[in-house]
Design an enzyme around this catalytic site. Structure first.
Site, PDB file in Angstrom:
ATOM      1  N   LEU A  93      40.176  43.086  29.695  1.00 48.66           N
ATOM      2  CA  LEU A  93      39.654  41.736  29.912  1.00 48.66           C
ATOM      3  C   LEU A  93      38.205  41.689  29.456  1.00 48.66           C
ATOM      4  O   LEU A  93      37.407  42.568  29.785  1.00 48.66           O
ATOM      5  CB  LEU A  93      39.763  41.370  31.392  1.00 48.66           C
ATOM      6  CG  LEU A  93      39.460  39.923  31.771  1.00 48.66           C
ATOM      7  CD1 LEU A  93      40.589  39.009  31.304  1.00 48.66           C
ATOM      8  CD2 LEU A  93      39.278  39.795  33.274  1.00 48.66           C
ATOM      9  N   ASN A 147      39.331  30.408  32.104  1.00 50.25           N
ATOM     10  CA  ASN A 147      38.615  31.616  32.476  1.00 50.25           C
ATOM     11  C   ASN A 147      39.005  31.998  33.893  1.00 50.25           C
ATOM     12  O   ASN A 147      38.576  31.373  34.862  1.00 50.25           O
ATOM     13  CB  ASN A 147      37.111  31.382  32.369  1.00 50.25           C
ATOM     14  CG  ASN A 147      36.313  32.600  32.802  1.00 50.25           C
ATOM     15  OD1 ASN A 147      36.830  33.709  32.844  1.00 50.25           O
ATOM     16  ND2 ASN A 147      35.052  32.394  33.125  1.00 50.25           N
ATOM     17  N   ASP A 156      38.197  47.847  32.127  1.00 51.87           N
ATOM     18  CA  ASP A 156      37.113  46.922  31.819  1.00 51.87           C
ATOM     19  C   ASP A 156      36.561  47.210  30.433  1.00 51.87           C
ATOM     20  O   ASP A 156      36.668  48.336  29.920  1.00 51.87           O
ATOM     21  CB  ASP A 156      35.997  47.039  32.854  1.00 51.87           C
ATOM     22  CG  ASP A 156      36.407  46.477  34.210  1.00 51.87           C
ATOM     23  OD1 ASP A 156      37.353  45.661  34.238  1.00 51.87           O
ATOM     24  OD2 ASP A 156      35.787  46.858  35.220  1.00 51.87           O
ATOM     25  N   ASP A 157      35.924  46.181  29.850  1.00 53.92           N
ATOM     26  CA  ASP A 157      35.386  46.375  28.508  1.00 53.92           C
ATOM     27  C   ASP A 157      34.129  47.240  28.496  1.00 53.92           C
ATOM     28  O   ASP A 157      33.672  47.638  27.419  1.00 53.92           O
ATOM     29  CB  ASP A 157      35.095  45.024  27.843  1.00 53.92           C
ATOM     30  CG  ASP A 157      34.119  44.184  28.656  1.00 53.92           C
ATOM     31  OD1 ASP A 157      33.694  44.642  29.728  1.00 53.92           O
ATOM     32  OD2 ASP A 157      33.790  43.065  28.210  1.00 53.92           O
ATOM     33  N   ASP A 158      33.563  47.538  29.663  1.00 50.56           N
ATOM     34  CA  ASP A 158      32.392  48.407  29.710  1.00 50.56           C
ATOM     35  C   ASP A 158      32.694  49.756  30.349  1.00 50.56           C
ATOM     36  O   ASP A 158      31.780  50.517  30.660  1.00 50.56           O
ATOM     37  CB  ASP A 158      31.248  47.722  30.465  1.00 50.56           C
ATOM     38  CG  ASP A 158      31.644  47.340  31.891  1.00 50.56           C
ATOM     39  OD1 ASP A 158      32.827  47.490  32.228  1.00 50.56           O
ATOM     40  OD2 ASP A 158      30.768  46.889  32.652  1.00 50.56           O
ATOM     41  N   ASP A 207      41.006  42.836  41.779  1.00 50.36           N
ATOM     42  CA  ASP A 207      41.406  44.223  41.967  1.00 50.36           C
ATOM     43  C   ASP A 207      41.791  44.484  43.423  1.00 50.36           C
ATOM     44  O   ASP A 207      42.742  45.232  43.698  1.00 50.36           O
ATOM     45  CB  ASP A 207      40.287  45.158  41.517  1.00 50.36           C
ATOM     46  CG  ASP A 207      38.922  44.726  42.060  1.00 50.36           C
ATOM     47  OD1 ASP A 207      38.860  43.715  42.784  1.00 50.36           O
ATOM     48  OD2 ASP A 207      37.931  45.401  41.750  1.00 50.36           O
ATOM     49  N   ARG A 234      33.317  39.945  48.323  1.00 48.45           N
ATOM     50  CA  ARG A 234      34.435  40.880  48.522  1.00 48.45           C
ATOM     51  C   ARG A 234      34.726  41.079  50.007  1.00 48.45           C
ATOM     52  O   ARG A 234      35.878  41.307  50.391  1.00 48.45           O
ATOM     53  CB  ARG A 234      34.147  42.206  47.816  1.00 48.45           C
ATOM     54  CG  ARG A 234      34.059  42.049  46.304  1.00 48.45           C
ATOM     55  CD  ARG A 234      33.636  43.315  45.596  1.00 48.45           C
ATOM     56  NE  ARG A 234      34.731  44.229  45.343  1.00 48.45           N
ATOM     57  CZ  ARG A 234      35.583  44.140  44.329  1.00 48.45           C
ATOM     58  NH1 ARG A 234      35.498  43.139  43.484  1.00 48.45           N
ATOM     59  NH2 ARG A 234      36.535  45.028  44.155  1.00 48.45           N
TER      60      ARG A 234
END
Length: 921
Positions: A670, A725, A746-748, A835, A878
């Site tokens: 994502l 989004n 994750d993209d990072d 998550d 959270r």
């Protein structure tokens, strides 16, 4: 002319007449001698000098060497001559060294040439061996295919045979009461490959439609429009459904009129075979008007049945439709804990003997039934329960007289007291809810009993049904003993002891299962209608329709940029993974038991199924859920895992993990407008074993840059465009995901290849769990009496974040289509907690914690821009998510664990020729 002096001299000093010969002779002698002398000097002297200079004088006395070569010291007395001499000596030494190296290199070249020749011969031999092995493999595969074709021929779907418009009649049973599927149902209209088409009559086209309850009618029509089995082509239909109730009493048609209207339906075909008459009840008032109507071979689904009317295995007992046009509010449902409530059990009701009902009209027929009237234990029940209440051993509440006017009921049936909200408030305080069946055992089920059952399950009071003869809703496909206690009335004196002896764990399990049954089969009109269809479909052994997959709209992108290999990614560190699969991408095998499952498991589903039957469509992959998994608040049927043939790699082929010997996974990443970070993350996947495909979920409304060049990592990269989004897009079951295993990342995230491969191998041995790297846990905040989310390093965990975790695609279907919508709305509201929601779902379903595998302490991308998780409000949100999810599920499903998975030979140095294996420790 005067004569010069010279002329005179040449002439002898006298005139021309005298020439002295002495002078002429002496002149000639001088010229000759001069010429000879010059010849000697120019010829012989150089020869003699050259001879002496080139001859080495061997005399010992240095003083005698006149022309011999002089010593170096003698020649180098001058300074610049000495410098030239040193240069000459240095160059000479270097030349000698170079010559030695040249000879050494020539020797090595000769040796290497010999080795090259030997390697060429070995390569030729290996090619020959490889060719022979290929031939052997080809022959073996051919033989295997021949054996498979002989023993397990692949069958094609049969040609669909459409039934005739006018079905051939077949013999009627002696009585409609003897109708069963084998003698009253036409299987020829329902081939296995038909897809179970259902035709629903439009009630507005028939006179009885105006008498239907408007709310039930509206809810039923809305459900029919969205059902996957409903068809408008009546000629191909397997089952025909007509909604015949609940009727409004002032305008209710007479039984004879209703019977005539049913028999005049266009597809009734004289006897109504393959028809289903649904009579839904929204209230506790009973309308058993179908008892006085001849329904022929049509099946009947309603909440009230008399023994002379009910046909086991043919008719269906349905639950009441309480929430007709509204979804239940999960926040108003009490939590499932604490296990023990204020009252051990409670009961409110009043027994009315003389009340007008549809059964009074046929009382004479009932009196003709052979056999004596059954014994009435209600007096003994009243006496016993009052004695328990008076004993004060436990807090119980029993009332046998209503404070207000009781609801209408059938004779010998216990009428409901008060309004629905008042009854629910009492049940919220009760551990058990008593349900006393009608005193007349010939009334096998009533709308009042089903209403009591519905309300008890809704608020978590465990039903205690007094009367084993009762037929509970969908009793042939649901194991009610896992959610309720069914006790014969003669054992009323032992009920108190039995209820006190049940442990807390068993109470919680029954309450959780009851909550599941209520959410899945009772709560909404969609669930009720889908359950009725699922019962019929399961009985006639037709597989469910495929579940819907999310269509992926690809964003065009340019690729071709060669991705490099990061040495840090390929470095396995202390973890040697042994052999890996380097095959091209291939999809996971589809689920192949669609047609055999219902036939093979039908007995278990009806009699001893550990969980609910198949209600909603099946997924295209082999489900991952174990047989214990039966507590999910969803409408999905669960199929147990079969034994696997092996896992990953050479050393796993004989293991129990996994269900196929070769398997790959799909990366779902994502991202949101971080192109540089995304490209770096994609490049790090270059050369990753077991990788089938990368699905990039582009979560931004702004498309990627047109000049962006995507890396070529050796596998397809699918960039998917989303409608909005939402972090829920991470778990959508995209149709482009062709593998069972999904690596959500994750993209990072910054993970090494060995960490990913090891995590994948661990997941193959625990396919029903979330397997990942970053662990988190929940904690109870005593001062605030609420749950907290904690990310500190600890010796235990209860969650594995899906920013770097493996899970089965089956959970993507459940998360997107089955999990309560309120949870997904919470994720969209906070743009957070997806998550946590996935961990709640899996733990709630499997009753197992996730698995953490060995990884570095930090897995985030160094130098990447900050993500949403670095915001101060991130943890506060959270905290709120966890507490909200607990309210939706009714309890805390997360489980703690101190379990981590390492390689058996983790940090153990072994030679490369030694095989390493992996196992849980």
């Amino acid at each position: 002319e005067p004569m010069t002096g010279y002329t005179m001299l040449r002439n002898g000093g006298v005139g021309n007449g005298g020439q002295p010969w002495v002078l002429r002779w002496s002149s000639r002698i001088r010229l000759t001698w001069l010429s000879f002398t010059l010849f000697i000097i120019l010829v012989f002297f150089p020869l003699i000098a050259h001879y002496y200079l080139t001859t080495i004088d061997d005399a010992d006395d240095a003083g005698k060497r006149i022309f011999g070569p002089r010593t170096g010291n003698e020649l180098c007395e001058v300074k610049h001559v000495q410098d030239l001499c040193r240069i000459r000596e240095s160059v000479s030494e270097e030349l000698l060294q170079l010559e030695a190296k040249r000879q050494e290199l020539n020797s090595e070249i000769a040796k290497l040439n010999l080795k090259i020749e030997a390697c060429k011969k070995s390569i030729e031999n290996a090619k020959q061996d490889l060719l022979q092995l290929k031939n052997v493999i080809s022959q073996t595969e051919h033989s295997y295919k021949e054996l498979m074709a002989q023993n397990q021929p692949k069958l094609s779907l049969p040609i669909r045979l459409l039934p005739d418009k006018d079905d051939a009649t077949f013999p009627l049973p002696k009585s409609n009461r003897n109708c069963r599927l084998h003698n009253c149902f036409d299987y020829s209209r329902c081939p296995l490959t038909s897809g179970f088409p259902v035709y629903v009559y439009n009630s507005d086209d028939y006179p009885f439609g105006s008498s239907l309850d408007p709310l039930i009618k509206q809810a039923f029509e809305a459900t029919v429009r969205t059902n996957v089995y409903v068809t408008e082509n009546a000629n191909i239909a397997c089952v025909y459904i007509v909604l015949a109730g609940e009727m409004q009493e002032p305008v209710m048609p007479k039984p004879t009129e209703l019977e005539q209207q049913l028999h005049s339906l266009p597809y009734w075909r004289t006897d109504g075979h393959n028809h289903l008459i649904i009579n839904l009840s929204r209230k506790s008032e009973t309308q058993n008007f179908l008892y006085n109507i001849s329904t022929g071979r049509a099946m009947v689904a309603q909440s009230t049945f008399y023994d002379a009317q009910y046909r086991p295995g043919f008719d269906i007992v349905v639950s009441p439709l309480v929430h007709a046009m509204s979804e239940p509010n999960f926040l108003e449902i009490p939590p499932q804990v604490p296990v023990k409530r204020k009252y051990l059990f409670s009961f409110q009701g009043e027994k009315i003997e003389s009340l007008r009902s549809s059964l009074q009209e046929v009382r004479s027929f009932e009196e003709e039934i052979e056999g004596n009237a059954p014994a009435d234990y209600d007096d003994r029940i009243i006496t016993t329960l009052k004695a328990v209440q008076d004993s004060k051993l436990d807090f119980v509440l029993v009332e046998f007289t209503c404070k207000n006017q009781p609801k209408a009921s059938l004779p010998t049936e216990w009428a409901l007291c008060g309004e629905r909200d008042d009854r629910l408030e009492l049940l919220k305080l009760s551990t058990f809810a008593l349900i006393i069946t009608p005193g007349d055992t010939r009334l096998v089920i009533s709308a009042g009993c089903t209403m009591r059952l519905f309300e008890a399950l809704e608020v978590g009071a465990i039903p205690v049904v007094l009367g084993e003869q009762v037929q509970l809703p969908y009793n042939d496909v649901i194991r009610w003993n896992e959610a309720a206690l069914i006790i014969p009335k003669p054992r009323i004196t032992e009920v108190h002891f039995l209820l006190r002896s049940i442990s807390d764990n068993d109470l919680l399990a029954m309450r959780r299962q009851g909550r599941f049954l209520w959410e899945t089969y009772f709560s909404t009109s969609d669930n009720v209608f889908s359950t009725v269809l699922a019962v019929i479909r399961t009985r006639i052994q037709i597989p469910a329709a495929p579940i819907r997959e999310e269509p992926a709209v690809e964003i065009p992108h340019r690729s071709g940029k060669a991705a490099g290999t990061d040495p840090n990614m390929a470095d396995n560190g202390d973890l040697d993974l042994g052999p890996v699969e380097t095959e091209p991408p291939y999809a996971s095998p589809k689920y192949l038991r669609n047609f055999t499952l219902t036939a093979m498991d039908i007995y278990r589903n009806w009699n001893s199924a550990p969980g609910p039957f198949h209600l909603f469509p099946y997924t295209p992959f082999d489900p991952v859920l174990p047989s214990e998994a039966k507590f999910l608040g969803s409408g999905t049927g669960f199929r147990p895992i079969g034994g696997g043939a092996g896992g990953s790699g050479k050393e796993f082929q004989a293991a129990l993990g996994g269900n196929v010997p070769r398997e790959q996974f799909t990366v779902v990443m994502l991202t949101y407008e971080r192109e540089e970070v995304l490209m770096n993350s994609l490049e790090r996947l270059n050369g990753l074993p077991y990788l089938n495909k990368v699905v990039v979920v582009w979560n931004s409304p702004k498309l990627p840059s047109e000049d962006l060049l995507w890396p070529d990592i050796g596998v397809p990269i699918m960039v998917v465009r989303t409608e909005k989004n939402s972090l829920n897009n991470r778990f959508l079951p995209w149709d482009e995901i062709e593998t069972e295993a999904i690596l959500s990342i994750d993209d990072d995230a910054h993970l090494r290849h060995d960490e990913i491969m090891f995590g994948f191998r661990v997941w193959r041995e625990a396919r029903d769990r979330i397997v990942g790297f970053p662990g988190r846990y929940h904690a109870w905040d005593i001062p605030h009496q609420s749950w907290l989310y904690n990310s500190n390093y600890s010796c235990e965990l209860s969650m594995v974040l899906t920013g770097a975790a493996f899970f089965h695609k089956y959970y993507a279907y459940l998360y997107s289509y089955v999990m309560p919508q309120a949870i997904r709305d919470m994720v969209d509201e906070y743009i957070n907690c997806e998550d946590i929601a996935m961990n709640f779902l899996v733990s709630h379903l499997t009753r197992k914690p996730p698995i953490k595998v060995t990884s570095r302490w930090t897995f985030r991308c160094p130098g990447c821009p900050q993500a949403l998780s670095h915001d101060d409000s991130h943890f506060h949100e959270r905290h709120k998510c966890i507490n909200f999810f607990v309210r939706v599920y009714g309890y805390m499903p997360l489980l703690y664990t101190q379990f981590r998975v390492d390689s058996v030979l983790f940090k153990t140095r072994l030679p490369h020729d030694k095989t390493k294996c992996f196992k849980f420790i």
